[in-house]
Design a protein around this motif. Structure first.
Motif, short mmCIF file in Angstrom:
data_model
loop_
_atom_site.label_atom_id
_atom_site.label_comp_id
_atom_site.label_asym_id
_atom_site.label_seq_id
_atom_site.Cartn_x
_atom_site.Cartn_y
_atom_site.Cartn_z
N GLN A 18 0.86 -1.19 0.00
CA GLN A 18 0.00 0.00 0.00
C GLN A 18 0.90 1.24 0.00
O GLN A 18 1.46 1.61 1.02
N ILE A 19 1.03 1.87 -1.15
CA ILE A 19 2.02 2.93 -1.32
C ILE A 19 1.81 4.10 -0.36
O ILE A 19 2.76 4.68 0.14
N ASP A 20 0.54 4.44 -0.08
CA ASP A 20 0.29 5.56 0.82
C ASP A 20 0.75 5.25 2.24
O ASP A 20 1.33 6.11 2.92
N ARG A 21 0.51 4.03 2.69
CA ARG A 21 0.95 3.63 4.03
C ARG A 21 2.47 3.52 4.09
O ARG A 21 3.09 3.86 5.10
N TYR A 22 3.04 3.03 3.03
CA TYR A 22 4.50 2.91 2.98
C TYR A 22 5.15 4.29 3.05
O TYR A 22 6.09 4.51 3.83
N GLN A 23 4.68 5.23 2.26
CA GLN A 23 5.28 6.57 2.23
C GLN A 23 5.07 7.33 3.53
O GLN A 23 5.88 8.20 3.87
N ALA A 24 4.01 7.01 4.27
CA ALA A 24 3.74 7.70 5.53
C ALA A 24 4.60 7.17 6.68
O ALA A 24 4.68 7.79 7.74
N ARG B 197 10.10 1.71 6.94
CA ARG B 197 10.10 1.33 5.52
C ARG B 197 11.19 0.30 5.25
O ARG B 197 10.98 -0.66 4.49
N ASP C 58 11.91 4.64 -3.71
CA ASP C 58 12.60 4.99 -2.46
C ASP C 58 14.10 4.93 -2.72
O ASP C 58 14.78 3.95 -2.41
#
Length: 319
Positions: free
Chosen positions: A226-232, A238, A302
């Motif tokens: 889930q890219i949004d959760r990863y970036q947050a 990470r 990343d």
């Protein structure tokens, strides 16, 4: 007449004296104070032998090797010989992998164990997919493959462990993951067996192997699919997720259980180390693991952590 009156008076005085001597009005009972106050509830000082009320501790964390949902988490105490002891409590992970387990407070280490069951699943965190599947419910695009981000049923024999140094506080953080599983196996090899020191040293060595700036037991693991959760998430969180995703990508045809066993055997048998590199694709190595994690970081844009895993791979290659 006078003599008769004096006899009556003396008799009356003697009677009064006798009544007073008997503690008239119930005063004679004051010699021994009552042990039960009015209302019938004894105070603490009046019952010093009463045991203190039980204390409880809540252990909360996340189960991850890919996020693991609907799995059973069981807590045990640990016997003097280092073996799994009596069960302390049980909980189930949510669909987000999170769990909370309430047990009696423990001043000694606690053994956490994850096992499957009906409905238990893991999210595939490998870019290469996680093997074939016949589960049409989980196979979103119906291609017969477990793709990145799709659910897969926990395979037979899959399990993870974590060792918690103690659970004395009201609230204790503890994840259960691939890395805590490896650390638990390593802690068992210490001369003194499983105790607070061996657990701390094993957890630290597991983090050091991957240059992870955080505790493998308490660092939250985001859903890498889930890219949004990863970036947050923080950089350390990470990186933890990328380490787990890189491992999944090494499994041949989704054979995660055998690869997991190989990781545990290597790490615990080589004093907290893995083979740095290997020409055999079937042999787990730090170099190959770091490369898979680097590719996942690249996919997620990343660049900072992609560079970190490239450095880890290069160091393993020349070791």
């Amino acid at each position: 007449m006078t003599s008769t009156l004096m006899r009556v008076c003396l008799s009356s005085l003697m009677l009064v004296s006798l009544l007073a001597g008997c503690g008239g009005g119930g005063g004679g009972g004051d010699a021994s104070p009552s042990t039960t106050p009015t209302g019938g509830t004894p105070s603490v000082s009046e019952n010093p032998s009463a045991p203190p009320p039980p204390r409880y501790s809540s252990i909360s964390g996340i189960a991850a090797k890919g996020i693991i949902g609907n799995a059973r988490i069981t807590a045990y105490d640990i016997g003097d010989d280092g073996s799994r002891g009596a069960m302390l409590g049980v909980a189930q992970t949510g669909i987000d992998g999170k769990f909370t387990l309430e047990i009696l407070a423990q001043s000694t280490p606690v053994w956490l164990e994850l096992s499957g069951g009906t409905g238990a699943f893991m999210l595939c965190d490998s870019l290469d997919g996680c093997g074939e599947t016949s589960n049409t419910t989980y196979d979103a695009n119906q291609n017969g493959q477990v793709d990145f981000g799709e659910k897969m049923a926990l395979p037979p024999g899959f399990g993870l462990r974590a060792l918690v140094p103690a659970a004395e506080d009201n609230s204790v953080s503890a994840n259960i993951s691939l890395l805590t599983h490896m650390a638990a196996a390593y802690a068992e090899t210490f001369p003194q067996g499983i105790d607070g020191l061996s657990i701390a040293m094993a957890n630290s060595q597991t983090a050091n192997l991957f240059a992870l700036d955080g505790d493998v037991l308490t660092t939250t693991v985001p859903d890498v699919s889930q890219i949004d959760r990863y970036q947050a998430a923080t950089q350390t969180q990470r990186k933890y997720a990328l380490i787990l995703g890189g491992f999944s990508a090494l499994a041949q045809n989704g054979e995660i259980v055998s690869l997991l066993q190989q990781a545990v055997t290597q790490f615990s048998g080589q004093q907290g180390q893995l083979a740095n590199h290997s020409d055999d694709a079937m042999t787990l190595s730090l170099s190959a693991w770091a490369e898979k994690s680097r590719l996942l970081a690249v996919h997620l844009n990343d660049s900072l952590l992609a560079a970190a895993f490239a450095n880890l791979k290069n160091a393993a290659d020349i070791a």
